[in-house]
Write a protein that holds these residues in place. Structure first.
Motif, PDB file in Angstrom:
ATOM      1  N   GLU A 113      18.313 -56.629 -67.039  1.00 10.97           N
ATOM      2  CA  GLU A 113      19.296 -56.447 -68.098  1.00 10.97           C
ATOM      3  C   GLU A 113      18.673 -55.745 -69.302  1.00 10.97           C
ATOM      4  O   GLU A 113      17.590 -56.111 -69.751  1.00 10.97           O
ATOM      5  CB  GLU A 113      19.870 -57.796 -68.532  1.00 10.97           C
ATOM      6  CG  GLU A 113      20.997 -57.653 -69.554  1.00 10.97           C
ATOM      7  CD  GLU A 113      21.548 -58.991 -69.988  1.00 10.97           C
ATOM      8  OE1 GLU A 113      20.763 -59.779 -70.563  1.00 10.97           O
ATOM      9  OE2 GLU A 113      22.743 -59.244 -69.761  1.00 10.97           O
ATOM     10  N   THR A 134      21.108 -54.365 -72.019  1.00 15.15           N
ATOM     11  CA  THR A 134      22.037 -54.697 -73.095  1.00 15.15           C
ATOM     12  C   THR A 134      23.050 -55.708 -72.583  1.00 15.15           C
ATOM     13  O   THR A 134      23.786 -55.411 -71.642  1.00 15.15           O
ATOM     14  CB  THR A 134      22.784 -53.443 -73.592  1.00 15.15           C
ATOM     15  OG1 THR A 134      21.851 -52.415 -73.923  1.00 15.15           O
ATOM     16  CG2 THR A 134      23.630 -53.761 -74.809  1.00 15.15           C
ATOM     17  N   LEU A 185      26.459 -57.672 -72.067  1.00 14.47           N
ATOM     18  CA  LEU A 185      27.848 -57.257 -72.197  1.00 14.47           C
ATOM     19  C   LEU A 185      28.603 -58.288 -73.017  1.00 14.47           C
ATOM     20  O   LEU A 185      28.888 -59.394 -72.553  1.00 14.47           O
ATOM     21  CB  LEU A 185      28.490 -57.106 -70.816  1.00 14.47           C
ATOM     22  CG  LEU A 185      29.972 -56.723 -70.807  1.00 14.47           C
ATOM     23  CD1 LEU A 185      30.196 -55.409 -71.537  1.00 14.47           C
ATOM     24  CD2 LEU A 185      30.506 -56.664 -69.385  1.00 14.47           C
ATOM     25  N   THR A 186      28.909 -57.935 -74.277  1.00 15.31           N
ATOM     26  CA  THR A 186      29.701 -58.784 -75.175  1.00 15.31           C
ATOM     27  C   THR A 186      30.921 -57.995 -75.626  1.00 15.31           C
ATOM     28  O   THR A 186      31.145 -56.864 -75.195  1.00 15.31           O
ATOM     29  CB  THR A 186      28.864 -59.220 -76.391  1.00 15.31           C
ATOM     30  OG1 THR A 186      28.647 -58.083 -77.243  1.00 15.31           O
ATOM     31  CG2 THR A 186      27.516 -59.792 -75.964  1.00 15.31           C
ATOM     32  N   THR A 207      31.365 -56.592 -78.366  1.00 11.25           N
ATOM     33  CA  THR A 207      31.014 -55.487 -79.270  1.00 11.25           C
ATOM     34  C   THR A 207      29.982 -54.535 -78.672  1.00 11.25           C
ATOM     35  O   THR A 207      29.438 -53.704 -79.401  1.00 11.25           O
ATOM     36  CB  THR A 207      30.479 -56.047 -80.607  1.00 11.25           C
ATOM     37  OG1 THR A 207      29.311 -56.846 -80.350  1.00 11.25           O
ATOM     38  CG2 THR A 207      31.524 -56.892 -81.305  1.00 11.25           C
ATOM     39  N   THR A 208      29.698 -54.647 -77.392  1.00 10.02           N
ATOM     40  CA  THR A 208      28.736 -53.725 -76.782  1.00 10.02           C
ATOM     41  C   THR A 208      29.273 -52.298 -76.879  1.00 10.02           C
ATOM     42  O   THR A 208      30.392 -52.019 -76.433  1.00 10.02           O
ATOM     43  CB  THR A 208      28.492 -54.091 -75.312  1.00 10.02           C
ATOM     44  OG1 THR A 208      28.035 -55.447 -75.248  1.00 10.02           O
ATOM     45  CG2 THR A 208      27.447 -53.178 -74.690  1.00 10.02           C
ATOM     46  N   SER A 244      26.320 -47.769 -73.711  1.00  6.15           N
ATOM     47  CA  SER A 244      25.142 -48.643 -73.611  1.00  6.15           C
ATOM     48  C   SER A 244      24.671 -48.739 -72.167  1.00  6.15           C
ATOM     49  O   SER A 244      25.470 -48.787 -71.226  1.00  6.15           O
ATOM     50  CB  SER A 244      25.471 -50.047 -74.117  1.00  6.15           C
ATOM     51  OG  SER A 244      25.788 -50.039 -75.479  1.00  6.15           O
ATOM     52  N   LEU A 290      23.539 -51.073 -69.537  1.00 12.60           N
ATOM     53  CA  LEU A 290      23.666 -52.512 -69.312  1.00 12.60           C
ATOM     54  C   LEU A 290      22.506 -53.050 -68.486  1.00 12.60           C
ATOM     55  O   LEU A 290      21.884 -54.044 -68.833  1.00 12.60           O
ATOM     56  CB  LEU A 290      24.997 -52.815 -68.623  1.00 12.60           C
ATOM     57  CG  LEU A 290      26.262 -52.376 -69.380  1.00 12.60           C
ATOM     58  CD1 LEU A 290      27.504 -52.674 -68.542  1.00 12.60           C
ATOM     59  CD2 LEU A 290      26.354 -53.067 -70.734  1.00 12.60           C
ATOM     60  N   PRO A 334      34.553 -52.809 -74.035  1.00 15.16           N
ATOM     61  CA  PRO A 334      34.523 -54.010 -73.197  1.00 15.16           C
ATOM     62  C   PRO A 334      35.895 -54.623 -72.939  1.00 15.16           C
ATOM     63  O   PRO A 334      36.129 -55.204 -71.869  1.00 15.16           O
ATOM     64  CB  PRO A 334      33.628 -54.962 -73.995  1.00 15.16           C
ATOM     65  CG  PRO A 334      32.734 -54.063 -74.791  1.00 15.16           C
ATOM     66  CD  PRO A 334      33.586 -52.885 -75.147  1.00 15.16           C
ATOM     67  N   GLN A 366      31.292 -62.941 -80.474  1.00  9.85           N
ATOM     68  CA  GLN A 366      31.374 -61.646 -79.799  1.00  9.85           C
ATOM     69  C   GLN A 366      31.395 -61.800 -78.280  1.00  9.85           C
ATOM     70  O   GLN A 366      30.709 -61.089 -77.547  1.00  9.85           O
ATOM     71  CB  GLN A 366      30.213 -60.743 -80.236  1.00  9.85           C
ATOM     72  CG  GLN A 366      30.203 -60.451 -81.720  1.00  9.85           C
ATOM     73  CD  GLN A 366      29.032 -59.600 -82.146  1.00  9.85           C
ATOM     74  OE1 GLN A 366      28.531 -58.783 -81.380  1.00  9.85           O
ATOM     75  NE2 GLN A 366      28.584 -59.769 -83.387  1.00  9.85           N
TER      76      GLN A 366
END
Length: 411
Positions: free
Chosen positions: A80, A82, A84-85, A87-88, A92, A94, A200, A313
């Motif tokens: 991983e 980034t 995944l929320t 606000t990603t 990005s 992931l 997202p 988030q």
């Protein structure tokens, strides 16, 4: 705990985080002395050198690469990059995974003073358009990109062009004292990435399991023997049509759909829907000051103090769960938190927490509790207080601190 109002007592809750199958624990000291552990950047480097060949001798012979074949069992696990929320940012990375694709070959005899190179080349074929070299996957909104860590230090994305592009190369030379039929290999270091291509909130519901590249474009790779310096890294390569000597490397390697994701073994990846976790924050809960008169018998409790644990988030489909463990071992009751031992610690008391979502006592044995989604947050409202656990002969006044560690999972 005191038979008079002795001092304020604190139950310090210490936090950890689990993402997927991994748990990242934070060892925070009670009494306000906090050691902070920060997430370090993850760097994916080349796995293997560009060429494993014969040991250099006094006189090496220029040769050609023949009888090429591919093997790719050296893929590493997905990592991983980034979370995944909600606000990603779009674009990005992931998850990433390095893959070493091996080209095996044999020497084709001396070429005199004509130097040859074995060249790895590749491109995405025509078909589904691939903006920014990102191919669609079976999950709308998550794309796939593949690049090569070339030996000149440049990370080159494989793009959708009309001709293959040189990605790696090595000179073909051998030691004649070891025999012409000796074999060698070249390693090309690929880097696979999963890219967020939509906000997202626009991702599909349910589990996000990426197991194939979608669309009609394929990944076309080659191993080709060329005269030295005919190909330059990053430049287009024309695949010759001749076959002299017999078996000279002109080897194609075509990948479609699941085979692209599975390159190097390892299969697909589930991208968890997560929330932002402040992994180095301590939540102090001050339970108040009490005398023994407030606990007339075993099972007596103090007035509970409300607090809550919250994540922010959260991705649209995130369904976080939380577990609690006691930092002090030897439980007689899994729903009672032990007091931290010290020369001045109280005896015959413990700490309980009530989960206000179900009205039940929290257990410190790894039981998972669902958190409640509220907008893009997730919360669990709790109440904590003291409980008497010992008889009159077992009770001792003193400090009454406790510490629990909690872990988030995102199933």
């Amino acid at each position: 705990m005191s038979n008079e109002t002795r001092s304020a007592n604190t139950a310090g809750l210490k936090q950890s985080m689990e993402n997927g199958p991994m748990t990242h624990l934070l060892a925070l000291r009670p009494a306000g002395h906090v050691r902070r552990f920060y997430r370090s950047a993850q760097v994916l480097a080349c796995l293997l050198p560009g060429l494993i060949g014969a040991t250099a001798q006094a006189a090496l012979v220029e040769s050609q690469a023949i009888d090429c074949s591919f093997s790719n069992g050296a893929g590493r696990p997905w990592v991983e990059v980034t979370p995944l929320t909600s606000t990603t940012p779009v674009g990005s990375v992931l998850w990433q995974r390095p893959v070493a694709l091996i080209t095996n070959y044999r020497y084709g005899g001396s070429t005199g003073n004509k130097a040859h190179e074995l060249v790895s080349a590749g491109y995405w074929t025509a078909g589904t358009p691939l903006p920014d070299a990102i191919a669609p996957t079976n999950i709308d909104g998550i794309g796939f990109k593949i690049a090569v860590n070339s030996s000149d230090g440049v990370l080159r994305n494989i793009t959708q062009v009309s001709k293959p592009v040189a990605l790696e190369k090595n000179q073909v030379i051998y030691d004649p004292s070891a025999g012409q039929n000796q074999r060698s290999l070249m390693v090309t270091n690929y880097l696979q990435s999963l890219i967020l291509t939509v906000p997202p909130s626009q991702l599909p519901s349910g589990e996000l399991v990426i197991d194939r590249v979608a669309g009609s474009s394929g990944l076309m790779l080659y191993a080709v023997d060329l005269l030295k310096d005919v190909a330059s890294l990053g430049g287009e390569v024309t695949i010759p049509s001749d076959n002299i000597p017999i078996g000279i490397c002109r080897k194609p390697y075509s990948l479609m759909g699941p085979a692209i994701i599975n390159m190097g073994g390892g299969g697909g990846i589930t991208v968890p829907n997560t929330c932002v976790v402040e992994s180095y924050r301590t939540i102090p809960v001050r339970l108040g000051r009490f005398s023994l008169a407030n606990f007339p018998k075993v099972g007596s409790t103090s007035s509970p103090v409300p607090f809550r644990i919250e994540l922010s988030q959260c991705a649209l489909n995130a369904r976080p769960q939380i577990t609690f463990t006691d930092k002090v071992a030897a439980h007689t009751d899994p729903s009672v938190l032990n007091l931290t031992a010290s020369p001045n610690s109280a005896k015959g008391f413990g700490i309980i927490m009530i989960n206000d979502l179900n009205g039940q006592r929290v257990k410190y044995d790894g039981t998972r509790y669902d958190m409640q989604r509220v907008g893009d947050s997730a919360i669990i409202p709790l109440r904590a207080g003291y409980i008497r656990t010992g008889s009159d002969a077992e009770v001792k006044v003193g400090d009454a601190d406790g510490a629990a560690e909690f872990t988030f999972t995102f199933p």
